[in-house]
Design an enzyme around this catalytic site. Structure first.
Site, PDB file in Angstrom:
ATOM      1  N   LYS A  53     -19.259  12.859  -8.747  1.00  0.00           N
ATOM      2  CA  LYS A  53     -19.076  12.296 -10.090  1.00  0.00           C
ATOM      3  C   LYS A  53     -18.954  10.776 -10.015  1.00  0.00           C
ATOM      4  CE  LYS A  53     -17.015  16.516 -11.907  1.00  0.00           C
ATOM      5  NZ  LYS A  53     -15.819  17.302 -12.234  1.00  0.00           N
ATOM      6  N   GLN A  97      -9.492  16.641 -12.241  1.00  0.00           N
ATOM      7  CA  GLN A  97     -10.236  17.721 -11.582  1.00  0.00           C
ATOM      8  C   GLN A  97      -9.362  18.969 -11.455  1.00  0.00           C
ATOM      9  OE1 GLN A  97     -13.489  17.528 -10.880  1.00  0.00           O
ATOM     10  NE2 GLN A  97     -13.582  19.556  -9.975  1.00  0.00           N
ATOM     11  N   ASP A 120     -14.319  15.893 -20.578  1.00  0.00           N
ATOM     12  CA  ASP A 120     -14.530  17.263 -20.096  1.00  0.00           C
ATOM     13  C   ASP A 120     -14.673  18.236 -21.269  1.00  0.00           C
ATOM     14  OD1 ASP A 120     -14.751  17.959 -17.393  1.00  0.00           O
ATOM     15  OD2 ASP A 120     -12.620  17.593 -17.010  1.00  0.00           O
TER      16      ASP A 120
HETATM   17  N1  GUN Z   1     -13.302  22.205 -11.908  1.00  0.00           N
HETATM   18  C1  GUN Z   1     -14.458  22.917 -11.898  1.00  0.00           C
HETATM   19  N2  GUN Z   1     -15.303  22.489 -12.864  1.00  0.00           N
HETATM   20  C2  GUN Z   1     -14.658  21.464 -13.486  1.00  0.00           C
HETATM   21  C3  GUN Z   1     -15.025  20.601 -14.549  1.00  0.00           C
HETATM   22  O1  GUN Z   1     -16.105  20.694 -15.150  1.00  0.00           O
HETATM   23  N3  GUN Z   1     -14.103  19.659 -14.891  1.00  0.00           N
HETATM   24  C4  GUN Z   1     -12.896  19.554 -14.261  1.00  0.00           C
HETATM   25  N4  GUN Z   1     -12.044  18.618 -14.693  1.00  0.00           N
HETATM   26  N5  GUN Z   1     -12.530  20.342 -13.282  1.00  0.00           N
HETATM   27  C5  GUN Z   1     -13.411  21.292 -12.884  1.00  0.00           C
END
Ligand code: GUN
Length: 291
Positions: A53, A97, A120
Site C-alpha cells: 500500500k 490494518q 477503507d
Molecule cells: N485486512 C485485510 N484486508 C484489509 C483491508 O482491506 N483493510 C484493512 N484495514 N485491513 C485489512
C-alpha cells in the site's frame, strides 16, 4: 468453453494512471493527497499488505505515512493517535490494518476514524451511506470487483450474484454494491446447506472465504463470471484463491486469477478513495481556484 482471464493487474494499472494524473493536477494546486497507514504487531501478511500500500501510494505521487506499533500497544494509545490523524491537515485517508491484537477492540478503532478520512469504508457511517445509496467511501475490495466488471463491459443489472462469505470487509459489502447496481443477490456462508445448489445459479459468483479449492467445477454454472477473492497458500507455498482455477476456467466465461486478480484492484481503490477524500476535504479551495 475456456474462460477469459480478467487481468486485475492490467486494469489496476489503467486506473492508477488516471489517479496519478489527478494527483499531479492537485499537487500543482499545492494539495498532496496523504494516506496514513497504521500497523500494529508483527503479522507477516499484514506487513506485506502495508508495504504494498505504501509503495503504491508513493508511486502515484501521494504522501504516505506509515506508523508501526508493537504487538502490546494499548487501545487508548491507538485511539489518541487516530484522533491526532483526524486533525492532521496533511492526511486525507487513515487505514488501520486488520486484524488487530486481541487487547484492542476493532470496532472501537474503526469508529474512532473520522468518516471523512475512512478510506477503507469500514466506518458504520460509510456502510450506512453505501446501504442507502448515498455517496460514501466503499470498501476497497468490493469496489475493486465492481470496477473490474465495468472494465470488461459486464452489466450486473438483473443478474444473479451469489456471494460466498459474509465478512464485513468483503462478503457483506460486495453483496450491497451488487444490489445497488440492480443485481439479485444471494449470500452463502459456513452455515449454508448445499452450497453448490446456490452457487450453480450464479451469473456472477464471488468467492471470499479463505478456503483453498472450495469452489470446484460442480459449483459453477456454464458461462458464469467467477471472481476469486481468496488468498491462500497451496502445498508448495504458492499463492492461490478459493476457486479451483484449472477446473473452473473450462466452465466460466470470465475468471479472475490469484495472484494478479482482485488483489491489485484492492490497493488501487484505496488510492482512489484517498484521492477522492483529498478532493472532498479541499473542495472549497479547489472551487475558488477554478473561478
Ligand atoms: N485486512 C485485510 N484486508 C484489509 C483491508 O482491506 N483493510 C484493512 N484495514 N485491513 C485489512
Amino acid at each position: 468453453m475456456t474462460a477469459k482471464i480478467i487481468d486485475g493487474k492490467e486494469i489496476a494499472h489503467k486506473v492508477r494512471k488516471n489517479i496519478a494524473k489527478e494527483v499531479e493536477i492537485l499537487k500543482a494546486k499545492k494539495i498532496t493527497p496523504g494516506l496514513a497507514v497504521i500497523l500494529v504487531g508483527n503479522n507477516q501478511a499484514s506487513r506485506a499488505y502495508v508495504t504494498m500500500k505504501e509503495k503504491a501510494c508513493k508511486e502515484l505521487g501521494m504522501y504516505s505515512l506509515l506508523l508501526e506499533y508493537p504487538e502490546d500497544l494499548g487501545q487508548d494509545e491507538l485511539l489518541s493517535k487516530i484522533e491526532e490523524l483526524n486533525q492532521d491537515k496533511s492526511i486525507h485517508g487513515i487505514l488501520v490494518q486488520l486484524p488487530l491484537p486481541k487487547q484492542i477492540n476493532e470496532m472501537a478503532v474503526i469508529e474512532a476514524i473520522s468518516p471523512e478520512k475512512d478510506v477503507d469504508g469500514f466506518h458504520p457511517i460509510n456502510i450506512g451511506r453505501m446501504m442507502t445509496g448515498q455517496d460514501a467511501f466503499y470498501p476497497c475490495t468490493p469496489y475493486g470487483i465492481m470496477v473490474m466488471l465495468e472494465h470488461i463491459g459486464y452489466d450486473v443489472a438483473g443478474k444473479h450474484a451469489v456471494i460466498v462469505g459474509r465478512s464485513n470487509i468483503v462478503g457483506k459489502p460486495s453483496g450491497q454494491l451488487f444490489l445497488n447496481k440492480n443485481a439479485t443477490v444471494t449470500y452463502c456462508h459456513s452455515r449454508t446447506t448445499d452450497l453448490a445448489y446456490h452457487t450453480k445459479q450464479a451469473d456472477i459468483l464471488v468467492a471470499a472465504v479463505g478456503i483453498r479449492n472450495l469452489i470446484t467445477a460442480e459449483h459453477v454454472k456454464p458461462g458464469a463470471v467467477v471472481i476469486d477473492v481468496g488468498m491462500n497458500r497451496d502445498d508448495e507455498g504458492k499463492l492461490c484463491g478459493d476457486v479451483d482455477f484449472d477446473a473452473v476456467k473450462n466452465i466460466a466465461s470470465y475468471i479472475t486469477p490469484v495472484p494478479k486478480g482482485v488483489g491489485p484492484m484492492t490497493i488501487t481503490m484505496l488510492l482512489f478513495n484517498t484521492l477522492k477524500s483529498a478532493k472532498k476535504i479541499h473542495e472549497k479551495e479547489l472551487q475558488a481556484l477554478n473561478c
